[in-house]
Design an enzyme around this catalytic site. Sequence first.
Site, PDB file in Angstrom:
ATOM      1  N   ILE A  65     -33.547  32.581  -1.457  1.00  0.00           N
ATOM      2  CA  ILE A  65     -34.518  32.486  -0.153  1.00  0.00           C
ATOM      3  C   ILE A  65     -34.747  33.718   0.266  1.00  0.00           C
ATOM      4  O   ILE A  65     -33.691  34.579   0.471  1.00  0.00           O
ATOM      5  CB  ILE A  65     -33.725  31.636   0.936  1.00  0.00           C
ATOM      6  CG1 ILE A  65     -34.464  31.384   2.301  1.00  0.00           C
ATOM      7  CG2 ILE A  65     -32.485  31.984   1.147  1.00  0.00           C
ATOM      8  CD1 ILE A  65     -34.340  30.363   3.049  1.00  0.00           C
ATOM      9  N   SER A  66     -36.230  33.979   0.499  1.00  0.00           N
ATOM     10  CA  SER A  66     -36.424  35.718   0.735  1.00  0.00           C
ATOM     11  C   SER A  66     -35.710  36.039   2.345  1.00  0.00           C
ATOM     12  O   SER A  66     -35.407  35.448   3.085  1.00  0.00           O
ATOM     13  CB  SER A  66     -37.885  35.880   0.864  1.00  0.00           C
ATOM     14  OG  SER A  66     -38.547  35.292  -0.396  1.00  0.00           O
ATOM     15  N   GLN A  67     -35.752  37.301   2.221  1.00  0.00           N
ATOM     16  CA  GLN A  67     -34.967  37.969   3.385  1.00  0.00           C
ATOM     17  C   GLN A  67     -36.176  37.597   4.714  1.00  0.00           C
ATOM     18  O   GLN A  67     -37.233  37.352   4.406  1.00  0.00           O
ATOM     19  CB  GLN A  67     -34.954  39.554   3.092  1.00  0.00           C
ATOM     20  CG  GLN A  67     -34.602  40.610   4.506  1.00  0.00           C
ATOM     21  CD  GLN A  67     -34.953  41.994   4.052  1.00  0.00           C
ATOM     22  OE1 GLN A  67     -35.724  42.022   2.986  1.00  0.00           O
ATOM     23  NE2 GLN A  67     -34.426  42.835   4.798  1.00  0.00           N
TER      24      GLN A  67
END
Length: 223
Positions: A65-67
């Site tokens: 899950i992206s930053q």
Amino acid sequence: MVERSENSETLRAQMIQTQIIARGIRDEAVLRAMQSVPRELFVPDKHRGQAYDDKALPVGPGQTISQPFIVAYMSHKLQVESGHRVLEVGTGTGYQTAILAQLSGDVYTVELDAALSRLAAQRLERLGLCRHVVFRSGDGVVACRDAAPFDRILVTAGSESIPEQLVSQLAENGLMIIPVGRGKTQMMLRIRMRKGVRVEQSLLACRFVPLIDTGGCSGQPEG
Ligand code: SAH
């Protein structure tokens, strides 16, 4: 929003202040969307305590899950308007999808892993965000060709090169954001189609999991 917890709302407000506004993003629509989506519902139980940390989190083999900042940055640079038809390639957890669903009422999102796609759809359903999102599993480069052209295309996996088949799905004046590179890091590019001519702009260095090249296997609608 269905999920309401004081603590979660406070953590989100802090995340927005310290990770997003502090880095110069003041896009009201994006900030509102980030405030309304409980990120902890999108991370595995063992990482739940880190849901609002300033980093990407592993969510499975070859998936992250992206930053939060990267999600806000891409959403901002994509300049999504409510009437836009949007394609996301790489649904993953569905967190970025949830943000896009608040910015536009017409989102298609494709994930190679059918089980992940179903999970993401369930999460958005629970949040009441499913109405305007079409989930498909398959190769995102080709799986939504029937729904093209798109005003906006967001690729959330790193591609070795710019997939021409995706560029051809961009509408006139359309924008695409895609991380491109051959090593572990990529350059995030923004591609604009104007009068049939493609203009590329480098945005920032980033690190995404790879966009898998299936050689063009299409996907099935997930409902
Ligand atoms: N946007 C996601 C993060 C995506 S991680 C989030 O917010 O959680 C990248 C995802 O792209 C992975 O789930 C991976 O399975 C998927 N993926 C990789 N290659 C793909 C392809 N060709 N088509 C569709 N999805 C792909």
